[in-house]
Design a protein around this motif. Structure first.
Motif, PDB file in Angstrom:
ATOM      1  N   VAL A  14     -10.602   2.442  -8.845  1.00  0.00           N
ATOM      2  CA  VAL A  14     -10.266   1.600  -7.694  1.00  0.00           C
ATOM      3  C   VAL A  14     -11.425   1.640  -6.713  1.00  0.00           C
ATOM      4  O   VAL A  14     -12.178   2.615  -6.669  1.00  0.00           O
ATOM      5  CB  VAL A  14      -8.962   2.062  -6.995  1.00  0.00           C
ATOM      6  CG1 VAL A  14      -7.775   1.950  -7.928  1.00  0.00           C
ATOM      7  CG2 VAL A  14      -9.089   3.463  -6.454  1.00  0.00           C
ATOM      8  N   PRO A  15     -11.572   0.589  -5.929  1.00  0.00           N
ATOM      9  CA  PRO A  15     -12.629   0.615  -4.909  1.00  0.00           C
ATOM     10  C   PRO A  15     -12.369   1.750  -3.915  1.00  0.00           C
ATOM     11  O   PRO A  15     -11.231   1.929  -3.465  1.00  0.00           O
ATOM     12  CB  PRO A  15     -12.504  -0.746  -4.220  1.00  0.00           C
ATOM     13  CG  PRO A  15     -11.700  -1.603  -5.149  1.00  0.00           C
ATOM     14  CD  PRO A  15     -10.839  -0.666  -5.941  1.00  0.00           C
ATOM     15  N   PRO A  16     -13.390   2.506  -3.568  1.00  0.00           N
ATOM     16  CA  PRO A  16     -13.181   3.657  -2.671  1.00  0.00           C
ATOM     17  C   PRO A  16     -12.683   3.280  -1.288  1.00  0.00           C
ATOM     18  O   PRO A  16     -12.036   4.078  -0.633  1.00  0.00           O
ATOM     19  CB  PRO A  16     -14.562   4.315  -2.594  1.00  0.00           C
ATOM     20  CG  PRO A  16     -15.522   3.315  -3.109  1.00  0.00           C
ATOM     21  CD  PRO A  16     -14.771   2.353  -3.979  1.00  0.00           C
ATOM     22  N   GLU A  17     -12.942   2.067  -0.854  1.00  0.00           N
ATOM     23  CA  GLU A  17     -12.529   1.661   0.490  1.00  0.00           C
ATOM     24  C   GLU A  17     -11.183   0.940   0.504  1.00  0.00           C
ATOM     25  O   GLU A  17     -10.828   0.324   1.502  1.00  0.00           O
ATOM     26  CB  GLU A  17     -13.610   0.778   1.128  1.00  0.00           C
ATOM     27  CG  GLU A  17     -13.801  -0.577   0.460  1.00  0.00           C
ATOM     28  CD  GLU A  17     -14.594  -0.549  -0.850  1.00  0.00           C
ATOM     29  OE1 GLU A  17     -14.535  -1.557  -1.563  1.00  0.00           O
ATOM     30  OE2 GLU A  17     -15.232   0.447  -1.168  1.00  0.00           O
ATOM     31  N   ASP A  18     -10.431   1.049  -0.595  1.00  0.00           N
ATOM     32  CA  ASP A  18      -9.162   0.320  -0.702  1.00  0.00           C
ATOM     33  C   ASP A  18      -7.996   1.281  -0.952  1.00  0.00           C
ATOM     34  O   ASP A  18      -7.604   1.511  -2.089  1.00  0.00           O
ATOM     35  CB  ASP A  18      -9.270  -0.708  -1.827  1.00  0.00           C
ATOM     36  CG  ASP A  18      -8.103  -1.667  -1.885  1.00  0.00           C
ATOM     37  OD1 ASP A  18      -7.076  -1.418  -1.212  1.00  0.00           O
ATOM     38  OD2 ASP A  18      -8.209  -2.661  -2.615  1.00  0.00           O
ATOM     39  N   PRO A  19      -7.421   1.843   0.115  1.00  0.00           N
ATOM     40  CA  PRO A  19      -6.324   2.800  -0.055  1.00  0.00           C
ATOM     41  C   PRO A  19      -5.110   2.204  -0.760  1.00  0.00           C
ATOM     42  O   PRO A  19      -4.426   2.887  -1.522  1.00  0.00           O
ATOM     43  CB  PRO A  19      -5.957   3.219   1.368  1.00  0.00           C
ATOM     44  CG  PRO A  19      -6.976   2.650   2.267  1.00  0.00           C
ATOM     45  CD  PRO A  19      -7.777   1.648   1.510  1.00  0.00           C
ATOM     46  N   SER A  20      -4.834   0.919  -0.562  1.00  0.00           N
ATOM     47  CA  SER A  20      -3.675   0.326  -1.226  1.00  0.00           C
ATOM     48  C   SER A  20      -3.891   0.237  -2.734  1.00  0.00           C
ATOM     49  O   SER A  20      -2.941   0.393  -3.509  1.00  0.00           O
ATOM     50  CB  SER A  20      -3.341  -1.047  -0.633  1.00  0.00           C
ATOM     51  OG  SER A  20      -4.418  -1.941  -0.798  1.00  0.00           O
ATOM     52  N   ALA A  21      -5.132   0.039  -3.167  1.00  0.00           N
ATOM     53  CA  ALA A  21      -5.430   0.042  -4.605  1.00  0.00           C
ATOM     54  C   ALA A  21      -5.242   1.444  -5.179  1.00  0.00           C
ATOM     55  O   ALA A  21      -4.737   1.605  -6.298  1.00  0.00           O
ATOM     56  CB  ALA A  21      -6.853  -0.455  -4.858  1.00  0.00           C
ATOM     57  N   MET A  22      -5.604   2.453  -4.408  1.00  0.00           N
ATOM     58  CA  MET A  22      -5.405   3.840  -4.837  1.00  0.00           C
ATOM     59  C   MET A  22      -3.914   4.130  -5.006  1.00  0.00           C
ATOM     60  O   MET A  22      -3.489   4.699  -6.007  1.00  0.00           O
ATOM     61  CB  MET A  22      -6.022   4.807  -3.829  1.00  0.00           C
ATOM     62  CG  MET A  22      -5.692   6.258  -4.080  1.00  0.00           C
ATOM     63  SD  MET A  22      -6.584   6.960  -5.476  1.00  0.00           S
ATOM     64  CE  MET A  22      -8.135   7.270  -4.695  1.00  0.00           C
ATOM     65  N   VAL A  23      -3.118   3.709  -4.034  1.00  0.00           N
ATOM     66  CA  VAL A  23      -1.674   3.918  -4.106  1.00  0.00           C
ATOM     67  C   VAL A  23      -1.102   3.199  -5.328  1.00  0.00           C
ATOM     68  O   VAL A  23      -0.301   3.766  -6.075  1.00  0.00           O
ATOM     69  CB  VAL A  23      -0.981   3.440  -2.813  1.00  0.00           C
ATOM     70  CG1 VAL A  23       0.529   3.414  -2.971  1.00  0.00           C
ATOM     71  CG2 VAL A  23      -1.385   4.336  -1.645  1.00  0.00           C
ATOM     72  N   ALA A  24      -1.525   1.963  -5.550  1.00  0.00           N
ATOM     73  CA  ALA A  24      -1.026   1.195  -6.701  1.00  0.00           C
ATOM     74  C   ALA A  24      -1.412   1.868  -8.012  1.00  0.00           C
ATOM     75  O   ALA A  24      -0.597   1.955  -8.942  1.00  0.00           O
ATOM     76  CB  ALA A  24      -1.555  -0.235  -6.644  1.00  0.00           C
ATOM     77  N   GLY A  25      -2.640   2.358  -8.103  1.00  0.00           N
ATOM     78  CA  GLY A  25      -3.079   3.043  -9.318  1.00  0.00           C
ATOM     79  C   GLY A  25      -2.300   4.319  -9.570  1.00  0.00           C
ATOM     80  O   GLY A  25      -1.879   4.586 -10.707  1.00  0.00           O
TER      81      GLY A  25
END
Length: 75
Positions: A14-25
């Protein structure tokens, strides 16, 4: 690190600057034990290939030979 993860199919990048992508992953992994197992197996296989002593030495010798302009060290 993202390239290694993607190449080995050993994780969720996930892109490091995208917390919502981290949560989704993380949520996707939490809900999928089969995917977690597959990614873990891929990671172990990649580490076995990439970090194998002979493979590391071969890459080191190739890089050293390229730096000094030689054909390569024989083993």
């Amino acid at each position: 690190a993202q390239v290694v993860v993607q190449r080995a199919c050993a994780g969720v990048a996930v892109p490091p600057e995208d917390p919502s992508a981290m949560v989704a992953g993380l949520q996707r992994l939490a809900e999928s034990p089969d995917e977690r197992s597959r990614l873990g197996a891929n990671g172990r296989a990649c580490a076995g290939r990439e970090l194998d002593r002979d493979a590391v030495l071969t890459r080191f010798e190739q890089q050293l030979a390229a730096l000094v302009g030689g054909g390569g060290a024989g083993r």
